[in-house]
Design a protein around this motif. Structure first.
Motif, PDB file in Angstrom:
ATOM      1  N   ARG A 149       0.816  -1.223   0.000  1.00  0.00           N
ATOM      2  CA  ARG A 149       0.000   0.000   0.000  1.00  0.00           C
ATOM      3  C   ARG A 149       0.846   1.268   0.000  1.00  0.00           C
ATOM      4  O   ARG A 149       0.546   2.225  -0.716  1.00  0.00           O
ATOM      5  CB  ARG A 149      -0.937   0.002   1.218  1.00  0.00           C
ATOM      6  CG  ARG A 149      -2.092  -0.985   1.117  1.00  0.00           C
ATOM      7  CD  ARG A 149      -2.923  -0.983   2.390  1.00  0.00           C
ATOM      8  NE  ARG A 149      -4.044  -1.919   2.303  1.00  0.00           N
ATOM      9  CZ  ARG A 149      -4.843  -2.205   3.318  1.00  0.00           C
ATOM     10  NH1 ARG A 149      -4.621  -1.643   4.507  1.00  0.00           N
ATOM     11  NH2 ARG A 149      -5.836  -3.060   3.163  1.00  0.00           N
ATOM     12  N   SER A 150       1.902   1.287   0.801  1.00  0.00           N
ATOM     13  CA  SER A 150       2.730   2.485   0.918  1.00  0.00           C
ATOM     14  C   SER A 150       3.528   2.768  -0.353  1.00  0.00           C
ATOM     15  O   SER A 150       4.038   3.874  -0.537  1.00  0.00           O
ATOM     16  CB  SER A 150       3.687   2.352   2.105  1.00  0.00           C
ATOM     17  OG  SER A 150       4.571   1.260   1.919  1.00  0.00           O
ATOM     18  N   ARG A 151       3.636   1.789  -1.238  1.00  0.00           N
ATOM     19  CA  ARG A 151       4.399   1.970  -2.474  1.00  0.00           C
ATOM     20  C   ARG A 151       3.527   2.468  -3.632  1.00  0.00           C
ATOM     21  O   ARG A 151       4.034   2.799  -4.696  1.00  0.00           O
ATOM     22  CB  ARG A 151       5.056   0.655  -2.888  1.00  0.00           C
ATOM     23  CG  ARG A 151       5.937   0.043  -1.820  1.00  0.00           C
ATOM     24  CD  ARG A 151       6.697  -1.138  -2.365  1.00  0.00           C
ATOM     25  NE  ARG A 151       7.410  -1.858  -1.314  1.00  0.00           N
ATOM     26  CZ  ARG A 151       8.296  -2.804  -1.529  1.00  0.00           C
ATOM     27  NH1 ARG A 151       8.573  -3.160  -2.768  1.00  0.00           N
ATOM     28  NH2 ARG A 151       8.896  -3.415  -0.517  1.00  0.00           N
ATOM     29  N   LEU A 152       2.244   2.485  -3.422  1.00  0.00           N
ATOM     30  CA  LEU A 152       1.326   2.870  -4.493  1.00  0.00           C
ATOM     31  C   LEU A 152       1.437   4.362  -4.791  1.00  0.00           C
ATOM     32  O   LEU A 152       1.490   5.190  -3.883  1.00  0.00           O
ATOM     33  CB  LEU A 152      -0.107   2.534  -4.087  1.00  0.00           C
ATOM     34  CG  LEU A 152      -1.160   2.605  -5.197  1.00  0.00           C
ATOM     35  CD1 LEU A 152      -0.918   1.501  -6.223  1.00  0.00           C
ATOM     36  CD2 LEU A 152      -2.557   2.470  -4.601  1.00  0.00           C
ATOM     37  N   THR A 153       1.501   4.705  -6.059  1.00  0.00           N
ATOM     38  CA  THR A 153       1.502   6.095  -6.493  1.00  0.00           C
ATOM     39  C   THR A 153       0.488   6.252  -7.620  1.00  0.00           C
ATOM     40  O   THR A 153      -0.031   5.269  -8.149  1.00  0.00           O
ATOM     41  CB  THR A 153       2.893   6.531  -7.009  1.00  0.00           C
ATOM     42  OG1 THR A 153       3.273   5.692  -8.112  1.00  0.00           O
ATOM     43  CG2 THR A 153       3.940   6.445  -5.908  1.00  0.00           C
ATOM     44  N   ILE A 154       0.210   7.489  -7.981  1.00  0.00           N
ATOM     45  CA  ILE A 154      -0.673   7.741  -9.118  1.00  0.00           C
ATOM     46  C   ILE A 154      -0.036   7.141 -10.369  1.00  0.00           C
ATOM     47  O   ILE A 154       1.156   7.315 -10.613  1.00  0.00           O
ATOM     48  CB  ILE A 154      -0.889   9.253  -9.312  1.00  0.00           C
ATOM     49  CG1 ILE A 154      -1.723   9.814  -8.152  1.00  0.00           C
ATOM     50  CG2 ILE A 154      -1.580   9.541 -10.649  1.00  0.00           C
ATOM     51  CD1 ILE A 154      -1.896  11.319  -8.186  1.00  0.00           C
ATOM     52  N   SER A 155      -0.834   6.434 -11.156  1.00  0.00           N
ATOM     53  CA  SER A 155      -0.335   5.800 -12.380  1.00  0.00           C
ATOM     54  C   SER A 155      -1.042   6.378 -13.589  1.00  0.00           C
ATOM     55  O   SER A 155      -2.244   6.650 -13.539  1.00  0.00           O
ATOM     56  CB  SER A 155      -0.573   4.287 -12.339  1.00  0.00           C
ATOM     57  OG  SER A 155       0.099   3.708 -11.253  1.00  0.00           O
TER      58      SER A 155
END
Length: 229
Positions: free
Chosen positions: A52-58
Motif C-alpha cells: 500500500r505504501s508503495r502505491l503512487t498515481i499511475s
C-alpha cells in the motif's frame, strides 16, 4: 446454528452486491479511450497490504484495436524505476464490461466501468474469484487532480461495496513517471495518427525488455501494482 445463519446472510449480501453492479448506461468505448490517471484504489486483499505504501498515481492509455479489443498501457513506479505494462481486454455483449486473461492467475477476470462522464472521471470495478471473492474499485481521472466531490464519490462507492477505510487509498503523485519524453511521444503518436496496432507492438516490445531486466522480487511487486485496472 446462529453462526451458520450469519454466514449464509453475509454470503447472500455479497452475492447481491456483485449482482447489482451495473455498467455505465449507454457506455461509449470510443469516448472512453485516451489518457487516464489512476487516482484512487480500494483493495483489501491481504497480499496487497504490504504494498500500500508503495502505491503512487499511475498514468494509463486506453486504445481501441482494429479487431474490436482494447489495449491499455499502464506506467507505475517500482523500486527499479518507472515501467510500463500492456494489457489486452476483450469487449463483451454488455457495453462497459470487459474481460482479460490473467497469465499470473490463469483465469479470466472481468472489469466494469460503473460510472464515467468521459471528460473528467471514471469509476472502475474489477472482480475475480479465488477461494473467496476479491474486488477492486479504482478511480480514474483525465487529469492528476479531481474535484473534492468526485473523490468523495469514490470513497462512498468503495465503502458501499464493503471496503474498510484503511483499504481505500488515494496515493501521491509519481515523480516523472512516465517521463515528459514518453508523454511527448504519446501526444506525437496521436497527432500523426499512428495506428494503434503499431504503437501497441512498440510498447509491448519495450515492456518485454523491461520485464527481463527485473529481479524476481521486483517482478512480484510490479505484478501487484500494475494488475489493477
Amino acid at each position: 446454528m446462529k453462526i451458520a445463519l450469519v454466514s449464509i446472510s453475509l454470503l447472500m449480501l455479497l452475492t447481491d452486491i456483485h449482482a447489482s453492479v451495473q455498467p455505465q448506461k449507454d457506455f461509449d468505448l470510443q469516448r472512453f479511450a485516451g489518457r487516464w490517471y489512476r487516482l484512487g484504489l480500494a483493495y483489501d486483499s491481504p497480499g496487497f497490504v504490504r504494498y500500500r505504501s508503495r502505491l503512487t498515481i499511475s498514468m494509463g492509455t486506453v486504445e481501441l484495436k482494429e479487431n474490436g479489443n482494447v489495449s491499455m498501457t499502464m506506467w507505475s513506479v517500482t523500486s527499479s524505476g518507472c515501467h510500463s505494462v500492456v494489457y489486452i481486454y476483450k469487449t463483451t455483449s454488455v457495453p462497459g464490461v470487459l474481460t482479460y486473461y490473467s497469465t499470473r492467475h490463469r483465469r479470466v477476470k472481468d472489469v466494469t466501468v460503473v460510472e464515467t462522464n468521459y471528460t473528467e472521471y471514471a469509476l472502475v470495478l474489477k472482480h475475480k474469484k479465488f477461494n473467496k471473492e476479491f474486488t477492486q474499485v479504482a478511480l480514474y481521472g483525465r487529469t492528476e487532480k479531481l474535484r473534492a466531490d468526485v473523490m468523495e464519490k469514490f470513497r462512498a462507492y468503495a465503502t458501499a461495496q464493503g471496503f474498510p477505510k484503511d483499504s481505500i487509498l488515494t496515493p501521491p503523485a509519481a515523480e516523472n513517471c512516465p517521463s515528459s519524453v514518453v508523454i511527448f511521444k504519446y501526444n506525437a503518436e496521436k497527432t500523426l495518427n499512428s495506428s494503434a496496432e503499431e504503437v501497441w507492438k512498440y510498447r509491448e516490445s519495450q515492456s518485454k525488455q523491461e520485464h527481463k531486466a527485473q529481479t524476481g522480487v521486483d517482478r512480484q511487486i510490479r505484478r501487484t501494482l500494475f494488475c489493477l485496472f
